[in-house]
Motif scaffolding. Sequence first.
Motif, PDB file in Angstrom:
ATOM      1  N   TYR B  33      -2.777   6.249  -4.291  1.00 13.16           N
ATOM      2  CA  TYR B  33      -3.060   4.866  -4.689  1.00 13.16           C
ATOM      3  C   TYR B  33      -4.152   4.828  -5.756  1.00 13.16           C
ATOM      4  CZ  TYR B  33      -1.297   4.148   0.129  1.00 13.16           C
ATOM      5  OH  TYR B  33      -0.567   4.174   1.304  1.00 13.16           O
ATOM      6  N   TYR B  35      -6.949   1.912  -7.012  1.00 11.13           N
ATOM      7  CA  TYR B  35      -7.566   0.615  -6.778  1.00 11.13           C
ATOM      8  C   TYR B  35      -8.605   0.343  -7.863  1.00 11.13           C
ATOM      9  CZ  TYR B  35      -5.952   0.654  -1.853  1.00 11.13           C
ATOM     10  OH  TYR B  35      -5.206   0.661  -0.694  1.00 11.13           O
ATOM     11  N   GLN B  37     -12.135  -1.835  -8.189  1.00  9.69           N
ATOM     12  CA  GLN B  37     -13.119  -2.549  -7.383  1.00  9.69           C
ATOM     13  C   GLN B  37     -14.251  -3.049  -8.267  1.00  9.69           C
ATOM     14  OE1 GLN B  37     -15.295  -0.324  -4.381  1.00  9.69           O
ATOM     15  NE2 GLN B  37     -15.380  -2.099  -3.033  1.00  9.69           N
ATOM     16  N   PRO B  43     -11.658  -3.516  -2.627  1.00 10.43           N
ATOM     17  CA  PRO B  43     -10.759  -2.831  -3.568  1.00 10.43           C
ATOM     18  C   PRO B  43      -9.472  -3.629  -3.765  1.00 10.43           C
ATOM     19  CG  PRO B  43     -11.604  -1.299  -1.921  1.00 10.43           C
ATOM     20  CD  PRO B  43     -11.994  -2.670  -1.466  1.00 10.43           C
ATOM     21  N   LEU B  45      -5.603  -3.285  -5.084  1.00 10.98           N
ATOM     22  CA  LEU B  45      -4.569  -2.297  -5.361  1.00 10.98           C
ATOM     23  C   LEU B  45      -3.916  -2.562  -6.705  1.00 10.98           C
ATOM     24  CD1 LEU B  45      -2.959   0.145  -4.241  1.00 10.98           C
ATOM     25  CD2 LEU B  45      -1.350  -1.515  -3.264  1.00 10.98           C
ATOM     26  N   HIS B  48       0.821   2.265  -6.491  1.00 10.17           N
ATOM     27  CA  HIS B  48       0.808   3.460  -5.673  1.00 10.17           C
ATOM     28  C   HIS B  48       2.109   4.232  -5.851  1.00 10.17           C
ATOM     29  CE1 HIS B  48       3.062   0.955  -2.768  1.00 10.17           C
ATOM     30  NE2 HIS B  48       3.393   2.071  -2.139  1.00 10.17           N
ATOM     31  N   TYR B  50       4.774   6.660  -3.768  1.00  5.41           N
ATOM     32  CA  TYR B  50       5.292   7.287  -2.550  1.00  5.41           C
ATOM     33  C   TYR B  50       6.106   8.471  -3.038  1.00  5.41           C
ATOM     34  CZ  TYR B  50       7.497   7.914   1.990  1.00  5.41           C
ATOM     35  OH  TYR B  50       7.920   8.439   3.179  1.00  5.41           O
ATOM     36  N   GLU B  57       1.929  -3.230  -8.467  1.00  9.21           N
ATOM     37  CA  GLU B  57       1.637  -4.558  -7.925  1.00  9.21           C
ATOM     38  C   GLU B  57       1.991  -5.602  -8.976  1.00  9.21           C
ATOM     39  OE1 GLU B  57       0.380  -5.206  -4.592  1.00  9.21           O
ATOM     40  OE2 GLU B  57       1.305  -3.222  -4.715  1.00  9.21           O
TER      41      GLU B  57
END
Lengths: 112, 114
Positions: B33, B35, B37, B43, B45, B48, B50, B57
């Motif tokens: 992932y 993020y 912040q 944080p 996102l 990400h 997989y 996002e």
Amino acid sequence: TQLLEQSPQFLSIQEGENLTVYCNSSSVFSSLQWYRQEPGEGPVLLVTVVTGGEVKKLKRLTFQFGDARKDSSLHITAAQPGDTGLYLCAGESQNRDDKIIFGKGTRLHILP
Amino acid sequence: DAMVIQNPRYQVTQFGKPVTLSCSQTLNHNVMYWYQQKSSQAPKLLFHYYDKDFNNEADTPDNFQSRRPNTSFCFLDIRSPGLGDAAMYLCATSRNSGTAYEQYFGPGTRLTVT
């Protein structure tokens, strides 16, 4: 939409005092995690709770998952300056899409 | 010790100058992932992976891209950084165990845009 509300947002207490911070939601979570983040560093996983009513202890820190798995609390006994940091709760997304939902955090400051 | 490593820890770039942040992991986790912040916030996102499957996002700006050439490495590319992109960038990993999505974070890269 799953949301996690953390309270209080800020907490400043004297060394040696006890405190509790809360993580609440109207949604059910399969699991909840607590992280602590120190300034300039990444969050560090403290604990994961999975079962409703579960209680886990990590030295002076006690974590509880609500019976309905919608809320959690973190209790610190005899707080020390080293406990200072941002405490984040996070829950597993219901969509099981490998994502977690973060609360906005409780910023804790322990005064020596 | 198995861990998540981010380089550099601090990065300064100029407005509009492309920058790449890197993340590596020795945990052999299949999910990675990125993020963003900002100060005193949780944080956020960005995207990400997989395995090799990329998941963006919906509100991640097109300015942000990512690459994962293998299990161990993941990169965040910011094509044209703006002043609003100054933030801490966190990389995290997770082993999709089907029960709890515990995430393990690197120390972060603090990006400054001048």
